[in-house]
Design a protein around this motif. Structure first.
Motif, PDB file in Angstrom:
ATOM      1  N   THR A  19       5.566  -3.939  -2.899  1.00  0.00           N
ATOM      2  CA  THR A  19       5.086  -5.317  -2.916  1.00  0.00           C
ATOM      3  C   THR A  19       6.264  -6.284  -2.910  1.00  0.00           C
ATOM      4  OG1 THR A  19       3.223  -4.510  -4.179  1.00  0.00           O
ATOM      5  CG2 THR A  19       3.509  -6.885  -4.080  1.00  0.00           C
ATOM      6  N   PRO A  54       9.469 -11.719   1.738  1.00  0.00           N
ATOM      7  CA  PRO A  54       9.115 -12.590   2.882  1.00  0.00           C
ATOM      8  C   PRO A  54       8.649 -13.983   2.455  1.00  0.00           C
ATOM      9  CG  PRO A  54       8.150 -10.417   3.167  1.00  0.00           C
ATOM     10  CD  PRO A  54       8.757 -10.430   1.805  1.00  0.00           C
ATOM     11  N   VAL A  55       7.828 -14.035   1.394  1.00  0.00           N
ATOM     12  CA  VAL A  55       7.313 -15.341   0.982  1.00  0.00           C
ATOM     13  C   VAL A  55       8.437 -16.216   0.426  1.00  0.00           C
ATOM     14  CG1 VAL A  55       5.767 -16.497  -0.647  1.00  0.00           C
ATOM     15  CG2 VAL A  55       4.973 -14.505   0.612  1.00  0.00           C
ATOM     16  N   TYR A 101      -3.791  -2.430   2.744  1.00  0.00           N
ATOM     17  CA  TYR A 101      -2.677  -2.274   1.792  1.00  0.00           C
ATOM     18  C   TYR A 101      -2.888  -1.123   0.811  1.00  0.00           C
ATOM     19  CZ  TYR A 101       1.397  -3.966  -0.771  1.00  0.00           C
ATOM     20  OH  TYR A 101       2.627  -4.085  -1.339  1.00  0.00           O
ATOM     21  N   PHE A 114      -2.306 -11.550   0.172  1.00  0.00           N
ATOM     22  CA  PHE A 114      -0.898 -11.654   0.533  1.00  0.00           C
ATOM     23  C   PHE A 114      -0.782 -12.576   1.751  1.00  0.00           C
ATOM     24  CE2 PHE A 114      -1.219  -7.177  -1.145  1.00  0.00           C
ATOM     25  CZ  PHE A 114      -0.835  -7.534  -2.426  1.00  0.00           C
ATOM     26  N   PRO A 115      -0.117 -13.729   1.602  1.00  0.00           N
ATOM     27  CA  PRO A 115      -0.189 -14.750   2.647  1.00  0.00           C
ATOM     28  C   PRO A 115       0.517 -14.349   3.932  1.00  0.00           C
ATOM     29  CG  PRO A 115       1.382 -15.396   0.957  1.00  0.00           C
ATOM     30  CD  PRO A 115       0.710 -14.156   0.469  1.00  0.00           C
ATOM     31  N   ASN A 116       1.518 -13.474   3.823  1.00  0.00           N
ATOM     32  CA  ASN A 116       2.315 -13.139   5.011  1.00  0.00           C
ATOM     33  C   ASN A 116       1.744 -11.938   5.762  1.00  0.00           C
ATOM     34  OD1 ASN A 116       2.985 -11.581   2.737  1.00  0.00           O
ATOM     35  ND2 ASN A 116       4.863 -10.913   3.713  1.00  0.00           N
ATOM     36  N   PHE A 158      -0.654 -11.421  -7.618  1.00  0.00           N
ATOM     37  CA  PHE A 158      -0.225 -10.475  -6.593  1.00  0.00           C
ATOM     38  C   PHE A 158       0.127  -9.127  -7.214  1.00  0.00           C
ATOM     39  CE2 PHE A 158       1.402 -13.897  -3.439  1.00  0.00           C
ATOM     40  CZ  PHE A 158       0.116 -14.059  -2.964  1.00  0.00           C
ATOM     41  N   TYR A 162      -4.412 -14.757   9.678  1.00  0.00           N
ATOM     42  CA  TYR A 162      -3.758 -14.810   8.376  1.00  0.00           C
ATOM     43  C   TYR A 162      -4.690 -15.488   7.378  1.00  0.00           C
ATOM     44  CZ  TYR A 162       0.682 -13.433  10.449  1.00  0.00           C
ATOM     45  OH  TYR A 162       1.675 -12.731  11.060  1.00  0.00           O
ATOM     46  N   TRP A 220       1.208 -18.401   8.788  1.00  0.00           N
ATOM     47  CA  TRP A 220       0.694 -18.088   7.450  1.00  0.00           C
ATOM     48  C   TRP A 220       1.227 -19.009   6.366  1.00  0.00           C
ATOM     49  CZ3 TRP A 220       4.420 -16.572   3.968  1.00  0.00           C
ATOM     50  CH2 TRP A 220       5.605 -16.022   4.496  1.00  0.00           C
ATOM     51  N   ALA A 225      -4.391 -17.929   5.421  1.00  0.00           N
ATOM     52  CA  ALA A 225      -4.389 -19.394   5.429  1.00  0.00           C
ATOM     53  C   ALA A 225      -5.253 -19.964   6.545  1.00  0.00           C
ATOM     54  CB  ALA A 225      -2.962 -19.909   5.558  1.00  0.00           C
ATOM     55  N   ASN A 243       1.489 -22.411   6.453  1.00  0.00           N
ATOM     56  CA  ASN A 243       0.748 -23.669   6.304  1.00  0.00           C
ATOM     57  C   ASN A 243      -0.525 -23.468   5.520  1.00  0.00           C
ATOM     58  OD1 ASN A 243       2.613 -25.087   7.649  1.00  0.00           O
ATOM     59  ND2 ASN A 243       1.506 -25.178   9.585  1.00  0.00           N
ATOM     60  N   ARG A 276       7.534  -6.224   0.731  1.00  0.00           N
ATOM     61  CA  ARG A 276       6.619  -6.644   1.791  1.00  0.00           C
ATOM     62  C   ARG A 276       5.959  -7.991   1.542  1.00  0.00           C
ATOM     63  NH1 ARG A 276       2.750  -2.214   4.039  1.00  0.00           N
ATOM     64  NH2 ARG A 276       1.980  -4.129   4.988  1.00  0.00           N
ATOM     65  N   VAL A 277       5.938  -8.435   0.284  1.00  0.00           N
ATOM     66  CA  VAL A 277       5.292  -9.716  -0.007  1.00  0.00           C
ATOM     67  C   VAL A 277       6.277 -10.713  -0.618  1.00  0.00           C
ATOM     68  CG1 VAL A 277       3.408 -10.869  -1.201  1.00  0.00           C
ATOM     69  CG2 VAL A 277       3.097  -8.538  -0.367  1.00  0.00           C
ATOM     70  N   ASP A 323       1.407 -16.623  -6.496  1.00  0.00           N
ATOM     71  CA  ASP A 323       0.248 -16.267  -7.303  1.00  0.00           C
ATOM     72  C   ASP A 323       0.617 -15.125  -8.269  1.00  0.00           C
ATOM     73  OD1 ASP A 323      -2.229 -15.391  -8.283  1.00  0.00           O
ATOM     74  OD2 ASP A 323      -3.228 -16.106  -6.472  1.00  0.00           O
TER      75      ASP A 323
END
Lengths: 570, 364
Positions: free
Chosen positions: A477, A484-485, B105, B94-96, A463, B137, A567, B139, A569, A480-481, A460
């Motif tokens: 960010t 990982p993603v 945050y 944030f998905p994770n 973010f 989460y 997270w 999702a 799925n 941490r985001v 996205d």
């Protein structure tokens, strides 16, 4: 007109100049640093090479004299024709086989698809030299199946074409599979509803749907074969190709200027193919924008069985190449003493670098994977998610795209010209493992960069906006985001870099020193010295290392996806 | 809003222009927004409403013009140095990270002690009505729940300005209606100055204190929902909000316009004699009851077709007055029953002068 929109006044308010935040400064500086890295390690060496090609041996400018000499020397000039012939021939063969193979994997209910997928990817794990070596054992002067050639020799165009087709096959197949996987099932339902015959459906729906993928695969295969050095070196015999000419001019005759000229001749078609491919791929993106329903093949006995036979033949050929290299490396003394043993793996008693070469390769590939992935992914992030600085970001993107157009041999030669110069502040890199790591990163930069960009584009875009509103510094960010993603993509990039660093010959052939011999180079040198069996053994060591890395990668990816299932799925 | 205009505005936008190359996305916009106000930017796609929001946030800074927030000139500041919380159509959670982590945050960046953060997160989860969902989460939540978490995250640091970029557009109709009320309620309780971008007029009419209608990078009208609906200042606003009948005509004298073969009384203050104009009236303002002899603005009409809309009927009226076009009128079920209105019926209808708008015929 309303009272809130003031009438046009003659005095416009001044242009607003955005105040840059600390994050903006850090991000832009980091991007400039990586951009400068690409300039120093791609642009400047290429420029040095281009200028070498218009100089004489005393480094005086002589205009196009070298080129005139090149084009008036038939022996040299013919190589270009040979390279072109082999590249076109291999492209036709590989496209044909890869299309049917890919079609069988995506559009039929053929059994054992997973097996055929795995087998087709084997050539990615081996240096291109391995195919050549296997062919020597199959069809060479003492080959077991020499009779099948009816007196023709494998050392020449036949061998180069077969060997090249073998190792570029998975590259073409992956593109074809992607192209075939993205067709809309509704098109086929419409065709059936309109009572279209299967043949007509194939020519009016299937082929047009994947035509850009096929074109793209064609350009990739053409460029790989046209610029490849390994296969013609091992099995080319007296059949000269451009890539082997560069090597001969530089290593054999120490004629650096002519080496540079041949490199330019090698570079030009590669750049043309690259540019056309970029244009074609842009069109394909436009074609894909609509949301499609995935195609589910239905069983069709005759088709599925004939596809199975075809795929079995192709898979058998691939396994024969690998299997022969494995067998030959275990045989004591071909073809007189066929007892098996590991004597050929005792690299330390042979010329070519010994086991040290293998360890060098492993370290080099690990460094390339770790450092390369970090630099490339961070660079792609800065380019994709940075704010403003549009010009800088476009320039960065162009720099990142450039390496794909530059053949490894040309890049390697450019590095000699650039870094061997004592006046160059980076001269200390010359002959170290460092320069091998750097050339591997830059040579394989583009595909990794594009993988990273694709993954980042799927995130996205807001973010970063949200983080800014929450006053989070960008690196927080990012760590941490974003990371990982994007971990699956990051693992893919590191895998790609590792495999290529492990198997490449062309980029490093001019750059290793006696302390930094690599496994792939050792394969070539041992083959050159007539130690073909140890060469095959070393090539197999590379293949096993790459296979182990692949398995580790698959395990890591699976574990990671399982761990983050909650997270990931949607 | 008159009581407020005496105060100094919380957000003052002056002569804002945004260009993307040759394209002008915002054309010299000026606008004042007051403390605790809920303002909606409303307009069709491409009208510049999101561009204006992003300029206020500092995400895409304007080409020219200034923005003041709380008496501070923030025109050139990057978003990190401005004071706002933002919620996007895509949620952008944030998905994770778990819901708790998402909300925390922004608080972590303020270096608050841990227990204080935990308390604040609890408080916010209660506020958006999802007290038990902290360990999940994003999702694992529905769209409406995700958007509420996004709202909680944006409000966590108690920003002075809340920006909502089409926050309800990705949700199902039922969830949307429900959340609409909740957001409005929350905003009223917290008193946070809020700007919402939307293309949905119903959303704007039900939620906003004031609506800013935009088109082609210009502000067409600013006003309360009642003003925007009842007295649309331009034909664009009249057409964009609700349903409106447009009938061509001309001003014959001050206070009188001619339409087809009839003349109407209405306010013609801004239009010259003889000027070609368009007469506009909403279907629900066309009256078919309690018409007496001698009433002005009464015309004869014939019912061409009748559409049943559930709580009312929408009639397609034709008649010499309306020229070639049809005019829509909403009749109550009661009226249709009582007067036995059917296709082909002829009946007099009244177009009350106070509900008739007129616009210059050249389009605006």
């Amino acid at each position: 007109m309303t009272e809130t929109s003031a009438p046009l006044s003659t005095a416009q308010p001044p242009l607003v100049k955005e105040k840059l935040s600390r994050d903006d400064w850090i991000m832009r500086s980091c991007m400039v640093v990586i951009g400068l890295f690409l300039c120093v390690f791609i642009l400047l060496p290429l420029y040095t090479m281009l200028s070498k090609s218009v100089e004489n041996k005393d480094e005086a400018f002589i205009g196009l004299a070298n080129y005139i000499e090149y084009f008036s020397t038939p022996a040299l000039f013919w190589s270009a024709g040979n390279s072109l012939t082999i590249a076109i021939l291999s492209t036709v063969i590989v496209l044909f086989v890869a299309f049917i193979y890919g079609y069988a994997l995506t559009r039929t209910c053929m059994p054992f698809k997973w097996f055929f997928k795995v087998v087709a990817l084997i050539p990615l794990l081996t240096p291109s030299l391995l195919g050549g070596i296997s062919l020597v054992y199959w069809f060479g002067n003492q080959g077991v199946a020499k009779g099948l050639l009816f007196g023709e020799t494998i050392y020449g165009p036949i061998g180069i074409t077969i060997g090249s087709s073998y190792w570029v096959f998975p590259h073409a197949l992956m593109i074809v599979i992607t192209a075939l996987s993205i067709t809309d099932a509704r098109l086929y339902e419409a065709a059936i509803a309109l009572r279209t015959s299967q043949v007509r459906t194939f020519f009016t729906v299937t082929l047009p749907g994947c035509k850009y993928g096929l074109i793209s695969a064609g350009f990739v295969v053409f460029t790989l074969v046209f610029t490849d050095f390994g296969v013609p070196k091992v099995i080319g015999g007296n059949y000269n190709m451009l890539a082997t000419d560069v090597y001969k001019q530089v290593i054999g005759q120490q004629n650096f200027q002519m080496g540079a000229v041949v490199s330019v001749v090698l570079l030009v078609p590669a750049i043309i193919a690259f540019s056309v491919d970029r244009i074609v791929q842009k069109k394909q993106v436009a074609l894909l924008s609509a949301r499609a329903v995935p195609y589910e093949p239905k069983p069709h006995r005759v088709r599925d069985m004939s596809m199975l036979v075809f795929c079995l033949i192709v898979a058998a050929m691939i396994l024969c190449m690998l299997g022969m290299a494995q067998y030959a490396s275990l045989v004591k003394f071909w073809p007189y003493n066929l007892t098996l043993g590991f004597s050929n793996y005792d690299f330390d008693v042979m010329d070519g670098g010994g086991w040290d070469a293998f360890w060098n390769s492993l370290y080099m590939a690990l460094y390339t994977a770790v450092i390369g992935t970090a630099v490339i992914f961070f660079g792609a992030y800065l380019m994709e998610k940075g704010r403003g600085f549009g010009t800088g970001r476009s320039i960065f993107h162009m720099l990142a795209m450039l390496p794909l157009a530059v053949p490894g041999l040309v890049l390697g030669l450019s590095y000699i010209f650039f870094f061997n110069n004592p006046a160059n502040p980076f001269n200390f890199l010359y002959g170290t493992l460092g320069i091998l790591v750097i050339v591997s990163i830059t040579h394989f930069y583009t595909v990794s960069h594009l993988t990273a960009v694709t993954a980042l584009k799927q995130m996205d875009p807001e973010f970063e906006s949200v983080s800014a509103s929450l006053k989070a510094p960008f690196y927080k960010t990012f760590a941490r985001v974003t990371v990982p993603v994007c971990t699956p993509a990051i693992l893919d990039v590191s895998m790609y870099l590792f495999l290529n660093a492990m198997t490449t010959v062309s980029a490093v052939i001019f750059l290793y020193s006696s302390d930094t011999t690599l496994a792939s180079v050792a394969v070539m040198n041992m083959d050159d010295a007539g130690d073909i069996a140890p060469a095959a053994a070393m090539a197999m060591m590379i293949a096993y290392t790459c296979a182990a890395a692949r398995i580790l990668h698959a395990g890591l990816t699976r574990g990671l996806l399982k761990h983050s299932q909650a997270w990931r799925n949607r | 809003m008159d009581s407020k205009s005496a105060h100094k505005p919380y957000l003052k936008i002056t002569d804002l222009t945004k260009k993307f190359g040759e394209f002008t996305a915002l054309d010299n916009i000026s606008l004042d927004i007051f403390e605790s106000e809920f303002v909606c930017f409303l307009g069709p796609s491409g009208c510049g409403k999101t561009t204006l929001l992003r300029a206020i946030a500092g995400l895409d800074i304007q080409t020219r013009g200034s923005i003041e927030q709380d008496n501070v000139d923030i025109s050139a500041l990057p978003p990190t140095e401005r004071d706002f919380g933002i919620v996007f159509q895509s949620y952008a959670l944030f998905p994770n990270m778990t819901v708790d982590k998402n909300i925390a945050y922004g608080l972590e960046n303020r270096k608050l002690p841990k227990d204080q953060i935990t308390n604040r997160v609890r408080e916010l989860l209660d506020l958006v009505g999802l007290p038990e969902q902290g360990i999940k989460y994003p999702a694992q939540l529905s769209g409406g729940q995700q958007q509420r978490i996004a709202l909680a995250r944006a409000l966590a640091t108690s920003p002075g300005l809340l920006l909502l970029d089409e926050p309800l557009s990705a949700l199902d109709a039922r969830v949307r209606d429900h959340l609409r009320g909740e957001i409005k309620d929350l905003q009223r309780r917290l008193g946070v100055t809020t700007i919402m971008v939307t293309h949905d007029q119903e959303e704007a009419l039900t939620m906003a204190d004031r609506i800013v209608v935009m088109d082609h990078g210009l502000i067409e009208q600013v006003g309360t929902p009642e003003e925007i609906y009842g007295q649309p200042r331009t034909a664009f606003v009249a057409d964009f909000i609700g349903t409106m009948n447009f009938i061509p005509g001309a001003v014959t004298a001050a206070g009188t316009v001619s339409v087809g073969q009839s003349t109407f009384q209405c306010d013609t203050t801004y239009h010259a004699n003889g000027a070609p104009i368009t007469v506009a009236i909403r279907p629900e303002d066309i009256n078919a009851q309690d018409i007496h002899d001698g009433d002005s603005n009464v015309v004869d009409a014939e019912v061409k077709s009748l559409e049943f809309m559930g709580s009312f009927y929408r009639a397609n009226l034709i008649g010499p007055t309306f020229g070639d076009g049809d005019v829509h009128a909403d009749f109550s079920v009661n009226l249709v029953r009582r007067k036995s209105v059917a296709v082909g019926s002829r009946l007099p209808v009244r177009l009350p002068a106070e509900y008739v708008q007129i616009y210059a015929a050249n389009g605006s």
